[in-house]
Design an enzyme around this catalytic site. Sequence first.
Site, PDB file in Angstrom:
ATOM      1  N   VAL A  48       0.840  -1.205   0.000  1.00 31.49           N
ATOM      2  CA  VAL A  48       0.000   0.000   0.000  1.00 31.49           C
ATOM      3  C   VAL A  48       0.876   1.258   0.000  1.00 31.49           C
ATOM      4  CG1 VAL A  48      -1.714   1.313   1.307  1.00 31.49           C
ATOM      5  CG2 VAL A  48      -2.001  -1.157   0.995  1.00 31.49           C
ATOM      6  N   GLU A  49       1.982   1.206   0.727  1.00 32.62           N
ATOM      7  CA  GLU A  49       2.867   2.369   0.801  1.00 32.62           C
ATOM      8  C   GLU A  49       3.593   2.641  -0.518  1.00 32.62           C
ATOM      9  OE1 GLU A  49       3.341   4.647   3.083  1.00 32.62           O
ATOM     10  OE2 GLU A  49       2.184   3.769   4.712  1.00 32.62           O
ATOM     11  N   SER A  50       4.163   1.598  -1.125  1.00 34.88           N
ATOM     12  CA  SER A  50       5.068   1.832  -2.261  1.00 34.88           C
ATOM     13  C   SER A  50       4.894   0.895  -3.445  1.00 34.88           C
ATOM     14  CB  SER A  50       6.520   1.697  -1.777  1.00 34.88           C
ATOM     15  OG  SER A  50       6.781   0.343  -1.416  1.00 34.88           O
TER      16      SER A  50
END
Length: 150
Positions: A48-50
Amino acid sequence: MRALAFLALVLSPALACGYIPQDLWGRTWRYAQAWGLDPYLVAAVVWVESRYCPQAVGRAGEVGLGQFMPGTWRRTTGAPPEWRGHPDWALWATAKHLRELYYATGGDWYKALAAYNAGLGAVRVGVIPASTHRYVKRVLSLYRAWRGRG
């Protein structure tokens, strides 16, 4: 030919964006277990972050697989901020930070994930933005799907 193989090995983590290469999955598993976490949860956060892109840079200046800001990075790792893009450091730091937030929020994964996104201060005062609630739901949804419970 040997130089080409070496370059492929060195650059392979940098080319990961939108899929999880086996070497990064193995590292995620190792660091998650080292911090006593479910590797699927750490992987969901990193995705989700990267999207597993080691060179990802966010709008606010967050960098790497775990999308760390410089201050959070220093507090979590003690390492120079320029190391945020290194896959091993980033995965280790992501797992460590998640474990710390879990304990800081009294063992509440929802709050720990919210704190990962919005900061522990926001969670402690109960000011969690709607975008953070969406973030937590995305992480948990992906986690459940990968664990086969979704």
